[in-house]
Write a protein that holds these residues in place. Structure first.
Motif, PDB file in Angstrom:
ATOM      1  N   ARG A   1      -9.833 -52.636  -7.519  1.00 13.47           N
ATOM      2  CA  ARG A   1      -8.909 -52.071  -6.524  1.00 13.47           C
ATOM      3  C   ARG A   1      -7.666 -51.503  -7.190  1.00 13.47           C
ATOM      4  O   ARG A   1      -7.075 -50.528  -6.706  1.00 13.47           O
ATOM      5  CB  ARG A   1      -8.508 -53.151  -5.500  1.00 13.47           C
ATOM      6  CG  ARG A   1      -7.506 -52.650  -4.461  1.00 13.47           C
ATOM      7  CD  ARG A   1      -8.105 -51.540  -3.606  1.00 13.47           C
ATOM      8  NE  ARG A   1      -7.111 -50.899  -2.767  1.00 13.47           N
ATOM      9  CZ  ARG A   1      -6.475 -49.763  -3.054  1.00 13.47           C
ATOM     10  NH1 ARG A   1      -6.724 -49.138  -4.217  1.00 13.47           N
ATOM     11  NH2 ARG A   1      -5.605 -49.240  -2.227  1.00 13.47           N
ATOM     12  N   LEU A   2      -7.268 -52.076  -8.329  1.00 13.77           N
ATOM     13  CA  LEU A   2      -6.107 -51.572  -9.049  1.00 13.77           C
ATOM     14  C   LEU A   2      -6.480 -50.436 -10.004  1.00 13.77           C
ATOM     15  O   LEU A   2      -5.611 -49.893 -10.688  1.00 13.77           O
ATOM     16  CB  LEU A   2      -5.445 -52.708  -9.835  1.00 13.77           C
ATOM     17  CG  LEU A   2      -4.777 -53.783  -8.966  1.00 13.77           C
ATOM     18  CD1 LEU A   2      -4.367 -54.974  -9.813  1.00 13.77           C
ATOM     19  CD2 LEU A   2      -3.579 -53.218  -8.227  1.00 13.77           C
TER      20      LEU A   2
ATOM     21  N   LYS B   1      -9.906 -57.854  -3.549  1.00 11.87           N
ATOM     22  CA  LYS B   1      -9.278 -56.664  -2.980  1.00 11.87           C
ATOM     23  C   LYS B   1      -7.999 -57.023  -2.235  1.00 11.87           C
ATOM     24  O   LYS B   1      -6.979 -56.336  -2.361  1.00 11.87           O
ATOM     25  CB  LYS B   1     -10.260 -55.961  -2.039  1.00 11.87           C
ATOM     26  CG  LYS B   1      -9.707 -54.685  -1.423  1.00 11.87           C
ATOM     27  CD  LYS B   1     -10.730 -54.021  -0.523  1.00 11.87           C
ATOM     28  CE  LYS B   1     -10.152 -52.776   0.135  1.00 11.87           C
ATOM     29  NZ  LYS B   1     -11.120 -52.125   1.059  1.00 11.87           N
ATOM     30  N   LYS B   2      -8.032 -58.125  -1.473  1.00 11.83           N
ATOM     31  CA  LYS B   2      -6.848 -58.522  -0.688  1.00 11.83           C
ATOM     32  C   LYS B   2      -5.664 -58.816  -1.591  1.00 11.83           C
ATOM     33  O   LYS B   2      -4.536 -58.372  -1.323  1.00 11.83           O
ATOM     34  CB  LYS B   2      -7.182 -59.764   0.154  1.00 11.83           C
ATOM     35  CG  LYS B   2      -6.017 -60.244   1.023  1.00 11.83           C
ATOM     36  CD  LYS B   2      -6.396 -61.455   1.863  1.00 11.83           C
ATOM     37  CE  LYS B   2      -6.428 -62.709   1.026  1.00 11.83           C
ATOM     38  NZ  LYS B   2      -6.619 -63.935   1.857  1.00 11.83           N
ATOM     39  N   LEU B   3      -5.909 -59.536  -2.691  1.00 13.99           N
ATOM     40  CA  LEU B   3      -4.795 -59.866  -3.586  1.00 13.99           C
ATOM     41  C   LEU B   3      -4.280 -58.633  -4.319  1.00 13.99           C
ATOM     42  O   LEU B   3      -3.080 -58.502  -4.565  1.00 13.99           O
ATOM     43  CB  LEU B   3      -5.224 -60.949  -4.573  1.00 13.99           C
ATOM     44  CG  LEU B   3      -4.864 -62.388  -4.126  1.00 13.99           C
ATOM     45  CD1 LEU B   3      -5.553 -62.750  -2.823  1.00 13.99           C
ATOM     46  CD2 LEU B   3      -5.215 -63.394  -5.211  1.00 13.99           C
ATOM     47  N   ALA B   4      -5.183 -57.718  -4.659  1.00 12.82           N
ATOM     48  CA  ALA B   4      -4.732 -56.466  -5.282  1.00 12.82           C
ATOM     49  C   ALA B   4      -3.851 -55.681  -4.315  1.00 12.82           C
ATOM     50  O   ALA B   4      -2.821 -55.115  -4.713  1.00 12.82           O
ATOM     51  CB  ALA B   4      -5.936 -55.633  -5.699  1.00 12.82           C
ATOM     52  N   GLU B   5      -4.236 -55.648  -3.049  1.00 10.56           N
ATOM     53  CA  GLU B   5      -3.436 -54.939  -2.037  1.00 10.56           C
ATOM     54  C   GLU B   5      -2.045 -55.571  -1.936  1.00 10.56           C
ATOM     55  O   GLU B   5      -1.045 -54.856  -1.734  1.00 10.56           O
ATOM     56  CB  GLU B   5      -4.129 -54.994  -0.673  1.00 10.56           C
ATOM     57  CG  GLU B   5      -5.457 -54.257  -0.599  1.00 10.56           C
ATOM     58  CD  GLU B   5      -5.300 -52.744  -0.487  1.00 10.56           C
ATOM     59  OE1 GLU B   5      -4.154 -52.264  -0.481  1.00 10.56           O
ATOM     60  OE2 GLU B   5      -6.339 -52.060  -0.445  1.00 10.56           O
ATOM     61  N   GLN B   6      -1.967 -56.878  -2.058  1.00  3.57           N
ATOM     62  CA  GLN B   6      -0.659 -57.542  -1.996  1.00  3.57           C
ATOM     63  C   GLN B   6       0.239 -57.079  -3.147  1.00  3.57           C
ATOM     64  O   GLN B   6       1.438 -56.852  -2.952  1.00  3.57           O
ATOM     65  CB  GLN B   6      -0.848 -59.063  -2.037  1.00  3.57           C
ATOM     66  CG  GLN B   6      -1.480 -59.647  -0.785  1.00  3.57           C
ATOM     67  CD  GLN B   6      -1.778 -61.132  -0.913  1.00  3.57           C
ATOM     68  OE1 GLN B   6      -1.473 -61.753  -1.937  1.00  3.57           O
ATOM     69  NE2 GLN B   6      -2.377 -61.715   0.120  1.00  3.57           N
ATOM     70  N   LEU B   7      -0.332 -56.926  -4.343  1.00  2.00           N
ATOM     71  CA  LEU B   7       0.468 -56.472  -5.474  1.00  2.00           C
ATOM     72  C   LEU B   7       0.813 -54.988  -5.358  1.00  2.00           C
ATOM     73  O   LEU B   7       1.904 -54.569  -5.773  1.00  2.00           O
ATOM     74  CB  LEU B   7      -0.264 -56.736  -6.787  1.00  2.00           C
ATOM     75  CG  LEU B   7      -0.374 -58.201  -7.219  1.00  2.00           C
ATOM     76  CD1 LEU B   7      -0.838 -58.293  -8.663  1.00  2.00           C
ATOM     77  CD2 LEU B   7       0.942 -58.940  -7.063  1.00  2.00           C
ATOM     78  N   ILE B   8      -0.087 -54.188  -4.796  1.00  2.00           N
ATOM     79  CA  ILE B   8       0.232 -52.779  -4.562  1.00  2.00           C
ATOM     80  C   ILE B   8       1.426 -52.665  -3.621  1.00  2.00           C
ATOM     81  O   ILE B   8       2.333 -51.846  -3.832  1.00  2.00           O
ATOM     82  CB  ILE B   8      -0.997 -52.036  -3.995  1.00  2.00           C
ATOM     83  CG1 ILE B   8      -2.087 -51.936  -5.076  1.00  2.00           C
ATOM     84  CG2 ILE B   8      -0.606 -50.638  -3.499  1.00  2.00           C
ATOM     85  CD1 ILE B   8      -3.427 -51.464  -4.554  1.00  2.00           C
ATOM     86  N   ALA B   9       1.450 -53.520  -2.611  1.00  2.77           N
ATOM     87  CA  ALA B   9       2.580 -53.518  -1.666  1.00  2.77           C
ATOM     88  C   ALA B   9       3.883 -53.897  -2.365  1.00  2.77           C
ATOM     89  O   ALA B   9       4.968 -53.493  -1.920  1.00  2.77           O
ATOM     90  CB  ALA B   9       2.291 -54.470  -0.511  1.00  2.77           C
TER      91      ALA B   9
ATOM     92  N   PHE C   1       1.041 -46.168 -17.179  1.00  2.00           N
ATOM     93  CA  PHE C   1      -0.009 -46.212 -18.209  1.00  2.00           C
ATOM     94  C   PHE C   1      -1.149 -45.246 -17.882  1.00  2.00           C
ATOM     95  O   PHE C   1      -2.234 -45.342 -18.439  1.00  2.00           O
ATOM     96  CB  PHE C   1      -0.543 -47.641 -18.340  1.00  2.00           C
ATOM     97  CG  PHE C   1       0.516 -48.617 -18.727  1.00  2.00           C
ATOM     98  CD1 PHE C   1       0.810 -48.848 -20.065  1.00  2.00           C
ATOM     99  CD2 PHE C   1       1.274 -49.270 -17.769  1.00  2.00           C
ATOM    100  CE1 PHE C   1       1.820 -49.736 -20.424  1.00  2.00           C
ATOM    101  CE2 PHE C   1       2.288 -50.150 -18.117  1.00  2.00           C
ATOM    102  CZ  PHE C   1       2.550 -50.369 -19.447  1.00  2.00           C
ATOM    103  N   GLY C   2      -0.875 -44.303 -16.982  1.00  2.00           N
ATOM    104  CA  GLY C   2      -1.853 -43.284 -16.641  1.00  2.00           C
ATOM    105  C   GLY C   2      -2.938 -43.757 -15.709  1.00  2.00           C
ATOM    106  O   GLY C   2      -3.994 -43.119 -15.592  1.00  2.00           O
ATOM    107  N   HIS C   3      -2.718 -44.867 -15.007  1.00  2.00           N
ATOM    108  CA  HIS C   3      -3.712 -45.402 -14.078  1.00  2.00           C
ATOM    109  C   HIS C   3      -3.206 -45.241 -12.652  1.00  2.00           C
ATOM    110  O   HIS C   3      -2.317 -45.974 -12.216  1.00  2.00           O
ATOM    111  CB  HIS C   3      -4.023 -46.871 -14.385  1.00  2.00           C
ATOM    112  CG  HIS C   3      -4.796 -47.061 -15.645  1.00  2.00           C
ATOM    113  ND1 HIS C   3      -6.147 -47.244 -15.673  1.00  2.00           N
ATOM    114  CD2 HIS C   3      -4.400 -47.051 -16.942  1.00  2.00           C
ATOM    115  CE1 HIS C   3      -6.567 -47.361 -16.921  1.00  2.00           C
ATOM    116  NE2 HIS C   3      -5.515 -47.251 -17.700  1.00  2.00           N
ATOM    117  N   GLU C   4      -3.767 -44.273 -11.957  1.00  2.00           N
ATOM    118  CA  GLU C   4      -3.375 -44.051 -10.585  1.00  2.00           C
ATOM    119  C   GLU C   4      -4.198 -44.944  -9.656  1.00  2.00           C
ATOM    120  O   GLU C   4      -5.430 -45.019  -9.769  1.00  2.00           O
ATOM    121  CB  GLU C   4      -3.599 -42.570 -10.197  1.00  2.00           C
ATOM    122  CG  GLU C   4      -2.776 -41.598 -11.039  1.00  2.00           C
ATOM    123  CD  GLU C   4      -1.276 -41.773 -10.842  1.00  2.00           C
ATOM    124  OE1 GLU C   4      -0.863 -42.185  -9.741  1.00  2.00           O
ATOM    125  OE2 GLU C   4      -0.509 -41.506 -11.793  1.00  2.00           O
TER     126      GLU C   4
END
Length: 314
Positions: free
Chosen positions: A240-241, A289-297, A307-310
């Motif tokens: 997800r990231l 996925k849920k935890l990745a979304e939390q960090l995106i927020a 680092f070039g990762h969109e």
């Protein structure tokens, strides 16, 4: 007639050791089940093996240690591949699959120092060697007064550089040392609370062609369900990231009863910004996925963009 299954691997001492261990386990399964298979090793040099004078984060791209091996599988030069799971991209070619994730060994990082001093006793300005941005950000958070210096090469090479060059300490994965008999050199095991491991660290991934039914069935006899579930949660977090092994992402999952407990982290290499999350669930993909979304927020996408990762919007 016996079928010879060709096993692709990198040529490093660690890769050959863990591949030999996998083949021994598969041979034992074949003997127990009366299956007509034999095995041979095919060594492959990857891009990550060829470029040793540049840090992984600057080489760029995903699959630095697996792409050539996967191509050999697609070309039917080899039948299966043994990977360190932390090197495996979160998305595989459609024609390939991870048919087995054997039981994980120690997932932790370890600290090895030149003079035996623990991490918290290193003098200000001490030089700590690691080529991992994930390790760098966590070590710098713990000890912002030490200097992180890149170090590449196999375990033997890094040990030699520690002894001969201006390193006071190095950070390595416990699993590699355990598999190759270097555990007596460890001065400190870094618990996940201090240094969260890489996605899949300590686990192996056995990859094959998805349409090779015989090999898929054999490999699934070697699969460890608990390791499969926990690593799947970590890999869903990574996917997800949109990350790879060259960005400052960490995740580690453990099974607790019927649940999976997952911790995740994204940070800047200098330790100036560290985003953490944790959670419990029963579906590995949903939890990751849920935890990745939390960090995106919280802004993880902005850190990874450096680092070039969109990170794609959903």
């Amino acid at each position: 007639m016996k079928r010879t299954i060709v096993v692709g691997t990198r040529g490093s001492a660690l890769a050959l050791t863990q591949t030999g261990q996998v083949i021994d386990a598969l041979r034992a399964i074949c003997e127990e089940k009366g299956l007509p298979y034999d095995f041979e090793i095919y060594k492959i040099v990857t891009k990550g093996d060829q470029i040793l004078d540049v840090t992984l984060s600057k080489v760029g791209g995903k699959g630095l240690f697996v792409k050539e091996i996967e191509q050999a599988m697609l070309d039917q030069t080899i039948d299966i591949a043994v990977h360190s799971m932390k090197d495996v991209p979160s998305v595989l070619p459609d024609e390939l699959m991870l048919a087995a994730v054997p039981k994980r060994i120690d997932p932790r990082d370890v600290y090895i120092s030149k003079n035996g001093k623990p991490l918290d006793a290193l003098p200000k300005g001490a030089v700590v060697g690691t080529s991992s941005l994930r390790r760098a950000c966590q070590i710098q958070e713990l000890r912002p007064d030490v200097t992180i210096k890149p170090i590449r090469g196999n375990i033997d090479t890094r040990m030699r550089k520690l002894a001969e060059e201006d390193f006071d300490a190095i950070i390595l994965a416990a699993a590699g040392l355990l598999r190759t008999g270097w555990e007596d050199r460890v001065h400190q095991y870094l618990e996940p609370e201090l240094c969260l491991p890489a996605v899949g660290q300590g686990a192996l991934g056995i990859e094959c062609r998805a349409d090779d039914t015989d090999v898929v069935e054999l490999l699934q006899l070697y699969n460890d369900r608990e390791t499969e579930w926990t690593v799947a949660a970590e890999r869903a977090f990574l996917a997800r990231l949109n990350g790879g092994c060259q960005v400052p992402i960490a995740a580690y999952a453990e099974r607790r009863g019927e649940d999976i407990y997952l911790r995740g982290l994204v940070g800047r290499p200098d330790g100036s910004s560290m985003l953490r999350t944790e959670g419990v669930g029963r579906d590995p993909a949903e939890l990751g996925k849920k935890l990745a979304e939390q960090l995106i927020a919280q802004g993880a996408d902005r850190i990874l963009a450096e680092f070039g990762h969109e990170v794609e919007n959903e």
